[in-house]
Design an enzyme around this catalytic site. Structure first.
Site, mmCIF file in Angstrom:
data_model
loop_
_atom_site.group_PDB
_atom_site.id
_atom_site.type_symbol
_atom_site.label_atom_id
_atom_site.label_comp_id
_atom_site.label_asym_id
_atom_site.label_seq_id
_atom_site.Cartn_x
_atom_site.Cartn_y
_atom_site.Cartn_z
ATOM 1 C CG ASP A 185 34.017 -8.592 37.037
ATOM 2 O OD1 ASP A 185 34.839 -8.904 36.171
ATOM 3 O OD2 ASP A 185 33.989 -7.471 37.579
ATOM 4 C CB SER A 192 34.520 -1.089 34.678
ATOM 5 O OG SER A 192 34.076 -1.567 35.931
ATOM 6 N NE ARG A 225 29.279 -2.748 44.812
ATOM 7 C CZ ARG A 225 28.564 -2.561 43.736
ATOM 8 N NH1 ARG A 225 27.236 -2.518 43.810
ATOM 9 N NH2 ARG A 225 29.139 -2.414 42.556
ATOM 10 C CG ASP A 260 32.462 -2.208 44.827
ATOM 11 O OD1 ASP A 260 32.257 -1.274 45.623
ATOM 12 O OD2 ASP A 260 31.996 -2.234 43.678
#
Length: 411
Positions: A18, A179, A98, A127
């Protein structure tokens, strides 16, 4: 958002699929803006190799790689473990990584005079919420760019095609593009065959597991370990004083060798959908178990039960990106108070995916063998139980009498 005003963007950069294509995409779609990549090192290990060079080659003006590992363990992982917090058995490996990354990104964005912050989270995932809530906590007026909510790309296949067209180097192929999210606490796997809950994960396939082995491939002999805690914080492993980060890393090795910490679940995402994930958390699974065993000695019944109840709330807050909230801080203060006497030693047996209690000791133990014994004792009068039961059962007795009276009167 006024795109013309966006001249400098700080990008949350992992070097994965990404964020790798986001650098050229930002320059194409935001007036050839300057892109500053920021990677928070929370223990990705080899994933950080060559990251700065890759970012610069794909169009970034600079790349920060910030070592956040000690802060990650001490200020995010340990408070969560001490709280006993999970989310549907998931040990929150991505969730609490995060906020710390986003916090550092905001600090750099302010220092660099950035016009916006960009992240590569999809519009389907959790996320995006975790990053953006943390950004709002420290830079409430900062514009946020989320390409997945703007661009025409619809799949990982199309992302790979975009990368190939823009000469962006990738470490994955169309056949191996699970992923994944990796840090010093865990590794997650999503996508490909795992999207069908009927497919068993290929634990025994070489290369699937990265932090350990399948229980089937673990040693036939058990591994014994001891963990020492002070006020709920791990301070020694097998008698050797170590930092919490060192203990986590060492437990990852020991747990991984014994097939510990595998989890395959269909979880309820914050955005409402269900998603299947496979997680590797070898050291984390051991820490949760060890502290829980110690707490059976050191916490009284009502404290332990209330802690278990609030652990659900704590886990939901972390999962939902609400780390920097008054409630999470208040729950951590509650947990810190309860853990003041959670000091002692736990011995565990690791065997083919199992974590087995093999002994626990604490100077603050509330367990009294003289009271609990089935043999003769001098401190517990068993006759006292009759009065206790009469008082404890009084509401039931009163209700039963009322029921009998009403039944006789046809009511």
């Amino acid at each position: 958002m006024n795109k013309a005003a966006i001249r400098k963007v700080v990008l949350a950069y992992s070097g994965g699929l990404d964020t790798s294509i986001i650098i050229p995409w930002l320059k194409e779609n935001y007036n050839n803006c300057e892109v500053i990549a920021v990677s928070g090192n929370v223990g990705q290990a080899s994933e950080l190799e060559g990251l700065e060079e890759k970012a610069i080659k794909t169009g970034a003006s600079k790349c920060y790689i910030e070592d956040l590992t000690d802060e990650f363990v001490n200020d995010f992982i340990l408070p969560t473990v001490k709280a006993g917090a999970m989310y549907e058995q998931y040990m929150l490996g991505t969730s609490f990584a995060r906020p710390i990354i986003a916090k550092r990104i905001v600090e750099i964005a302010k220092a660099e005079g950035a016009d916006a912050i960009c992240h590569g989270c999809t519009g389907k995932g959790n996320d995006q919420v975790r990053f953006e809530l943390a950004i709002k906590a420290f830079a409430p007026d900062m514009p946020i760019i989320a390409p997945w909510r703007e661009w025409s790309i619809k799949s990982r296949e199309e992302e790979i095609a975009y990368a190939e067209a823009h000469n962006v180097p990738l470490k994955i192929t169309r056949e191996t593009n699970y992923s994944k999210d990796k840090n010093l606490w865990h590794l997650s796997h999503e996508g490909l065959d795992l999207e069908d809950p009927g497919n068993e994960p290929t634990y025994e396939k070489p290369g699937f597991l990265e932090m350990g082995v399948s229980p089937l491939d673990a040693p036939d002999a058990p591994t014994y370990i001891t963990l020492d805690f002070e006020q709920g914080v791990p301070v020694k492993l097998n008698g050797s004083a170590m930092t919490p980060k060192e203990i986590v890393l060492a437990l990852n090795e020991l747990g991984g060798q014994n097939g510990i910490g595998l989890l395959d679940i269909v979880e309820n995402r914050l955005v409402g959908m269900k998603c299947r994930g496979v997680y590797e958390t070898p050291g984390g699974a051991i820490l949760y178990k060890a502290l829980n065993v110690l707490e059976t000695l050191c916490l009284d019944k009502y404290a332990a039960h209330k802690k278990q109840e609030l652990a659900v709330t704590f886990g939901e807050l972390v999962y939902n990106g609400q780390w920097f909230t008054p409630l999470r801080e208040a729950l951590s203060a509650f947990v810190d108070k309860l853990e003041e006497r959670c000091t002692g030693t736990v011995r565990l047996k690791l065997y083919k995916g199992n974590i087995i209690n093999a002994g626990v000791w604490s100077p603050y133990s509330l367990y009294d063998p003289e009271i609990a014994t089935f043999d003769e004792d001098e401190v517990y009068n068993q006759a006292d139980a009759a009065g206790f039961i009469n008082l404890f059962g009084l509401p039931l007795k009163v209700q039963a009498k009322v029921n009998e009276k009403n039944a006789k009167n046809g009511k």
